[in-house]
Structure formats: C-alpha cells, structure tokens
Design an enzyme around this catalytic site. Structure first.
Site, PDB file in Angstrom:
ATOM      1  CG  HIS A 103     -16.824   0.753 -23.956  1.00  0.00           C
ATOM      2  ND1 HIS A 103     -17.620   0.627 -25.067  1.00  0.00           N
ATOM      3  CD2 HIS A 103     -15.888  -0.221 -24.056  1.00  0.00           C
ATOM      4  CE1 HIS A 103     -17.195  -0.390 -25.796  1.00  0.00           C
ATOM      5  NE2 HIS A 103     -16.144  -0.919 -25.207  1.00  0.00           N
ATOM      6  CG  HIS A 144     -20.792  -5.580 -17.830  1.00  0.00           C
ATOM      7  ND1 HIS A 144     -20.757  -6.081 -19.097  1.00  0.00           N
ATOM      8  CD2 HIS A 144     -22.080  -5.176 -17.639  1.00  0.00           C
ATOM      9  CE1 HIS A 144     -21.938  -5.988 -19.666  1.00  0.00           C
ATOM     10  NE2 HIS A 144     -22.769  -5.453 -18.799  1.00  0.00           N
ATOM     11  CD  GLU A 186     -27.782  -4.966 -18.321  1.00  0.00           C
ATOM     12  OE1 GLU A 186     -27.616  -5.878 -19.176  1.00  0.00           O
ATOM     13  OE2 GLU A 186     -26.873  -4.212 -17.957  1.00  0.00           O
ATOM     14  CE1 TYR A 214     -26.852  -3.476 -29.272  1.00  0.00           C
ATOM     15  CE2 TYR A 214     -26.758  -5.548 -28.079  1.00  0.00           C
ATOM     16  CZ  TYR A 214     -26.467  -4.200 -28.170  1.00  0.00           C
ATOM     17  OH  TYR A 214     -25.775  -3.586 -27.160  1.00  0.00           O
ATOM     18  CG  HIS A 255     -23.968  -9.653 -18.701  1.00  0.00           C
ATOM     19  ND1 HIS A 255     -24.286  -9.404 -17.391  1.00  0.00           N
ATOM     20  CD2 HIS A 255     -24.236  -8.507 -19.356  1.00  0.00           C
ATOM     21  CE1 HIS A 255     -24.723  -8.156 -17.260  1.00  0.00           C
ATOM     22  NE2 HIS A 255     -24.683  -7.592 -18.433  1.00  0.00           N
TER      23      HIS A 255
END
EC number: 1.13.11.5
Length: 487
Positions: free
Chosen positions: A326, A369, A375, A384, A405
């Site tokens: 990623h 991570h 956020e 989503y 999370h």
C-alpha cells in the site's frame, strides 16, 4: 445519462466510476458541471478571479475610485495580514448596493448547547476517550430546522479564540433559510452534503452543491442555504487559524489527485431589495444576531482570490500501487490545511472513491496500524468495507491518534489464504475522512447521543496466535543459529 447526455436522475452520478464516464469517449460535448446544476462557474484553485453581473462595473487600474459606477460602494474583505507574503495573501473587492456595515447592531443569542468551540480538557462539556467510537446516522428533526439551527458539533481540538484548532460538525435541516444569512467569524467551513442538495447563496454568487461534492466557505463571508431537494443532512469540517490548500504532489509531478482546474467558483448575481433580513454571526462559539433592511447579497461585481468554491469528488484522480504493498493514505488527500507545525497538518480531507485495486503478493485489506493522526470518517453514499462495524451513509466513525485498528480475523484469514483478483473497489461509493495531527475530544452532544456506539472489541478476540503453531520449526532455526550454522 440520457441518450443526449442530459441527466435523468441526479443519483446516476453515484454509479459512475469516474467523471470521465460522463464524457462518453468524446461522443458528446464535454461539460464541467452536473447536468442539473443551474449555475455558471469560473475554474482554477486559488486563482484571482473577477466577475460582474453588469458589464463595465469593475474599476480597472485601481480598486477604490472616488466614484464607482452606478453609485455602488467599494468594500474590501481582507482575510490575511496586510503584509502576508503574496502567495498566501487573501483578499477580495466587492462592489455593492450597500456595504456590509449598514446594519442595526448586534444582539447576543442564547447559546446553542449542541455546538462547541473549545475542546480543551478543562471544558466540562467535552470528553476524552481512546475508545473507537461510531455514530449511526443522525435523524433529521421533525420541527422546523434550517442549516444553522441544525448545526451540531461532534468532536474537535483546540479553541477558536486561539486561532488554532479544528471542529467537526453534522448538520440536519428540513427548512430553507428565509431572509436569514450566516457568517462564521471563527473559521473556514468545508461542507459535505450527504443527503439532499444545497443551493447556497453567497455574496459572490450562487453555488449548487450535491452529495458527492464539497463546498468551502471562508471565514467572515455571508451565505444562505436553500434545500431544493427537501430535508438535508451532511458533515462539516471547520478549521481555525488556517486555510485549505492543495497538497503538494511530490514525485507525482504536475497532475493527479484533485486537479486545480476542477475547483469551481461562483459568478456575480445580485439581489437588491428593501426588506428585513437577519444575519447570524458565530464568534468564539457564541451566536449573535444583526438585522438590516436590505439583502446582504447585493454585490453587483467583485474581484479577488478570497472566494467560496466547490469541488466534485467524482473528478478525483486516484493514484496507487501497481506492484506491491500500500502507498500511505496521503494519496487520497483532496485538501490540506497547515498547522504551526510544518511537519504535521492541522487537517487533511481524504476521499475513498471507486478505483482499481491491483497490487499483487499484497495483503489487500487495511493493514493493522496505529497512526499519529486522529481520524473521523463519514460515508456519503454506497458502502465502505474498511470499517470494523456497520457503516451506513450518514454514519460517523472515529479513532483517536495512536489507537490500534484493523479488520477481524476472518477477513485477515481470507485475505492471506487467497490472492484476490485485480478488481474495481468502492464502486458506487464515496467515503471521506477528516484527519488531523491533533487529538480530538468529544462533545456532550455526541457523547450522550443515542446514536453513539463503540466498535465492538470482541471482533478481535478471534485473532489467533499463528506463530505458536510453528514452535518446532522456530526452535530448529534458533538451534542452528546458536551453532553458527546457516539458517
């Protein structure tokens, strides 16, 4: 789209992979706004624009002549220090029937207990928590509620009077603002409609903003919100002491992400009427009312670079890995706002929209991570898959900085056992994230809301210890290493 390129249903834009589909491979004339958008715009992020509803109004060679044509008044809005460097100096000149100073004074209004401007832990109305929180979509009230009275604060950081910080809000409305305008004297609003379009009248002209678009209205500018589709709901990011700008592209080069040409600015459209108006000011989180006997939207012409604008998120140019792993989520950044720490932004606005997922030999779900940023995520439409619980349009998901999370074991197991095919992901969906280097605290309104729930920690109970099943193999490797043998 209809056979001639006309819009048959506004929600059809929710089903496209990218705005490029609307051009139909050049078989129809190209267009830059949605077919049901009634207004004309100017384009180009951060440009210095000019617009006049009556040709020949704007004076040239000077800004404030002894006499402006048609007896208009010249008024300047100065948004930065007079001596700010040229590249960040923001201002606008307006030529109007009456200047904004023509009002009848200010009256303090009762506090809106559901809004907040101070997120310091000393404030008894805010809550500090590392828990991963979420909120189901907030209900649109049955009683008459316009955009301003329907404003509710969820979380934030800092304090508006310190000119350093951020607030996140939701709004619900079922009534247009009638003879009523709003001025946010605290900071800059970034508005994300989720249900129902907003027809926004500003001093610089109108903006039509639909789900899938965002609009930015800067500090000190007056605006009014109509609801052409009926009841509306959405999200707001408010920043203090900073302004939104495009993120640097670095090795991407000159193009990609949100391109400057796709940001649209209004054209002048004036309203000169003699009738009572109410102007609501927000200052230091408190609300004040001013009355006047004429429309605040009487600007015949204007020029400058301090102007409201909008952006269609279906035009976002996604970039990503075409080999392995990623790339950091900064590749999804539409707009950023600097903080006083040059290495940490005050706020980033990220988008998660339809795109290709092609990385091979790569764990495809979001990896586990912890990250420095707070956020707060919302869903405009669609689905989503990156959230750890039920996530519907209008929902909110929140994670504090450095809180771990990631997905449940079942999703981890499926992703590691099979190699997913190259595919389009997030089809028919737009999600966004308000991200900040600052820790967020939660308001009483959000903390006590019946809509609040927690990401269920039990979802991670099944994260098994796979390592221990390899104990014999590990022991053999360590034994060889102890003997100096190659392993």
């Amino acid at each position: 789209m209809g056979s001639n390129g006309t819009l048959t249903d506004p929600k059809e834009y929710q089903n496209i992979f990218h705005w490029a589909e609307t051009q139909r491979d050049a078989t129809i004339p190209s267009f830059k706004t949605r077919r049901n958008d009634p207004y004309e715009y100017q384009s180009g992020f951060g440009n210095s624009f000019e617009s006049e509803a009556v040709p020949g109004t704007i004076p040239h060679g000077q800004n404030s002549p002894r006499n402006v044509r048609f007896g208009l008044y010249a008024e300047q809005v100065t948004a930065t220090a007079f001596v700010a460097p040229r590249h960040c100096n923001k201002k606008a000149w307006l030529y109007r029937a009456r200047p904004a100073v023509a009002h009848q004074g200010f009256t303090e209004l009762p506090d809106n207990k559901d809004t907040e401007c101070s997120f310091l832990p000393l404030n008894p109305r805010i809550h500090v928590s590392p828990t991963q929180l979420a909120w189901h979509p907030f209900d649109i009230e049955e009683s008459e509620t316009d955009f301003i009275s329907g404003l509710k604060t969820v979380a934030g950081s800092g304090d508006s009077t310190l000119r350093e910080g951020i607030a996140t809000h939701v709004y619900t409305a079922n009534k247009s603002m009638t003879k009523r305008a709003f001025v946010n004297s605290d900071g800059e609003f970034l508005i994300v409609p989720q249900q129902g379009a907003l027809d926004i009248q500003t001093e610089f002209g109108p903006l039509y903003v639909q789900p899938g678009e965002i609009v930015i209205i800067q500090r000190g500018l007056r605006f009014r919100v109509e609801l052409p589709d009926g009841p509306s709901r959405g999200y707001i990011l408010e920043i203090w002491g900073s302004q939104f700008e495009l993120p640097e592209l670095g090795p991407l080069g000159a193009n990609g992400l949100a391109n400057a040409r796709d940001f649209l600015y209004p054209t002048a459209q004036y309203e000169v009427v003699k009738e009572p108006w109410e102007i609501i000011y927000k200052l230091g989180g408190k609300f004040f009312k001013s009355t006047q006997q004429h429309s605040p939207f009487d600007v015949v012409a204007w020029h400058g670079n301090y102007v409201p604008y909008k952006y269609d998120m279906t035009k976002f140019v996604n970039v990503g890995s075409i080999s392995v792993d990623h790339i950091d989520p900064s590749i999804f950044c539409i707009l950023t706002a600097k903080s006083r720490d040059l290495a940490a932004p005050l706020a980033d606005v990220l988008i998660f929209s339809p795109r290709w997922d092609v990385a091979s030999h790569t764990y495809r779900p979001p990896y586990y991570h912890r990250n420095a940023a707070s956020e707060l995520m919302g869903l405009v439409y669609g689905e989503y898959g990156g959230r750890s619980d039920e996530f519907k349009p209008g929902s909110i998901s929140f994670e504090c900085g450095m809180v771990p999370h990631g997905v449940a074991y079942e999703e981890f197991k499926a992703a590691t056992e099979t190699s997913p095919p190259v595919s389009q992901i997030s089809q028919g969906s737009i999600a966004f994230m308000f991200e900040s280097s600052r820790p967020f605290t939660i308001t009483d309104y959000a903390w006590n809301s019946a809509k609040r729930h927690e990401h269920e920690p039990k979802m991670w109970d099944s994260l098994v210890d796979n390592f221990s099943s390899h104990a014999k193999e590990v022991e053999e490797i360590l034994a060889k290493k102890a003997k100096g043998l190659r392993v």
